[in-house]
Design an enzyme around this catalytic site. Structure first.
Site, mmCIF file in Angstrom:
data_model
loop_
_atom_site.group_PDB
_atom_site.id
_atom_site.type_symbol
_atom_site.label_atom_id
_atom_site.label_comp_id
_atom_site.label_asym_id
_atom_site.label_seq_id
_atom_site.Cartn_x
_atom_site.Cartn_y
_atom_site.Cartn_z
ATOM 1 N N ASP A 112 0.845 -1.196 0.000
ATOM 2 C CA ASP A 112 0.000 0.000 0.000
ATOM 3 C C ASP A 112 0.881 1.246 0.000
ATOM 4 O O ASP A 112 2.013 1.243 0.489
ATOM 5 C CB ASP A 112 -0.969 0.009 1.181
ATOM 6 C CG ASP A 112 -0.278 0.063 2.535
ATOM 7 O OD1 ASP A 112 0.703 -0.688 2.728
ATOM 8 O OD2 ASP A 112 -0.719 0.833 3.409
ATOM 9 N N GLU A 147 0.006 -0.683 5.982
ATOM 10 C CA GLU A 147 1.080 -0.036 6.725
ATOM 11 C C GLU A 147 0.925 1.473 6.715
ATOM 12 O O GLU A 147 1.202 2.140 7.713
ATOM 13 C CB GLU A 147 2.439 -0.434 6.130
ATOM 14 C CG GLU A 147 3.626 -0.199 7.066
ATOM 15 C CD GLU A 147 4.199 1.208 6.989
ATOM 16 O OE1 GLU A 147 4.998 1.567 7.877
ATOM 17 O OE2 GLU A 147 3.863 1.955 6.039
#
Length: 395
Positions: A76, A141
């Site tokens: 991500d 994250e």
């Protein structure tokens, strides 16, 4: 089926997946495709929790007889911001002047691309490693970090997975590849102070109590004196006030409430519990001494709300892991890396409860910026470092 030995090609495939938190964006699918010809088994669990977005994650394992190495990271990325401000489109992976542009190029799709390429080269040259390799990759994250690495570790451990060591591929180098390996991180904790007063007209202050007076005193008590002067392994503990607000658009109204939010990065002089106790003590002392209005006898009425989960301080001391990675970095770059605990938090804070963990990846100078980019030479060099590490660590 060809092996994914080219880190630039791997990275381009990942950048072209717009995996802005919490969207998978095709990145885990692209990664699964790279791992398939290497013989990995791949699982993609989705974790959910009320009030947070569902997140898809990836756990891939190449099984063998011997120690188990985990490579951890995230696909991500943060939003690109104003795409018109980019020199090259943020999800195009275009190359100019020897650099690849794109969101996630260094944070941290680049690290993943290099590790996969290193593993593919190891398999092509030497066969499968003399042990097991797993990739633990999250899509959470850059988000709240609730449905990502923490739950993925719990899920894998419940299936019987254990690990001997882990590398997190975050961009750890400040200037040049080989500058630093992260062997620990300061802890992190955030809170909000709420001071209540009495709203009123500014021309009649005796009928009101201005909470800003009290809030200023409480904030000052948190900023001074310093918490400590640092330790042998960590920088000094630091508190930063990140926002102060009264929610009051009027210039002739005394507000009824004032808030201040802060974050503390603390070293190994403290635990989450002891730093919280110190903050409470400082605020209590300041509240007793301060008044909302001259002539008042009551202490400042405040509330302290801790926000989110505290991240604990940790330090890795595993000699084999640190020595092998440091030697690999020196062999490829000619520089022996500093062992650092600086910077913010990372998912290593979850991994350290399961096995020794260090962080090493690309140069982070452009992460989260417009025109995030990575030199192609750095991709090749990091791949060679990871390949050398795999050979030496499993040997």
């Amino acid at each position: 089926m060809s092996l994914p030995t080219d880190p630039a090609a791997n990275l381009a495939a990942l950048i072209r997946c717009p995996s802005v938190t919490p969207a998978e964006g095709g990145a885990l699918t692209a990664l699964s495709g790279m791992l398939a010809p290497l013989g990995f088994s791949v699982e993609r669990p989705v974790f959910i929790e009320d009030g947070t977005p569902d997140v898809e994650n990836l756990y891939a394992r190449l099984s063998g007889n011997g120690p188990h190495l985990m490579f951890a990271g995230h696909t991500d990325v943060v939003p690109p911001g104003d795409e018109q401000a980019w020199t090259h489109p943020p999800f195009a992976a275009e190359i100019a002047n020897g650099e690849m542009y794109g969101r996630g190029a260094v944070d941290m799709k680049g690290g993943i691309a290099c590790f996969v390429a290193a593993l593919a080269r190891h398999v092509a040259a030497r066969g499968a490693p003399k042990g097991s390799v797993s990739l633990l990759i999250t899509g959470d994250e850059e988000g709240p970090s609730i449905n990502g690495t923490s739950k993925l570790l719990e899920w894998a451990a419940a299936k019987g997975e254990t690990w001997d060591a882990s590398i997190v591929g975050e961009p750890t180098n400040p200037e040049r590849l080989g500058d630093a390996i992260k062997i620990g991180r300061r802890g992190s904790i955030s809170g909000t102070i709420v001071v209540r007063g009495v709203q009123g007209h500014v021309a009649y202050p005796h009928l009101a109590d201005n909470p800003v007076r009290g809030l200023v005193s409480l904030v000052e008590a948190l900023l001074h004196p310093v918490f400590d002067k640092g330790t042998a392994d960590f920088q000094p503990t630091n508190l930063e006030v990140t926002t102060i607000d009264v929610g009051n658009p009027a210039t002739n109204v005394i507000p009824g409430k004032a808030t201040a939010t802060f974050n503390i990065r603390f070293n190994d002089s403290w635990t989450a519990e002891t730093i919280q106790a110190e903050v409470h003590n400082r605020l209590d002392r300041a509240a007793r001494k301060s008044k909302l209005r001259p002539g008042k006898t009551e202490p400042v009425d405040y509330e302290l709300v801790w926000r989110g989960r505290a991240s604990p301080v940790f330090l890795t001391s595993n000699d084999k892991l640190i020595r092998t990675l440091s030697g690999s970095v020196e062999a490829v770059t000619g520089r022996y890396p500093a062992l650092s605990t600086s910077g913010g938090t990372s998912d290593a804070r979850f991994i350290k409860d399961y096995c020794p963990v260090v962080e090493f990846g690309l140069v982070g100078k452009t992460m989260h910026m417009v025109d995030e980019r990575v030199p192609l030479d750095d991709l090749e060099m990091l791949t060679r470092i990871y390949e050398r590490f795999l050979a030496d660590w499993f040997a």
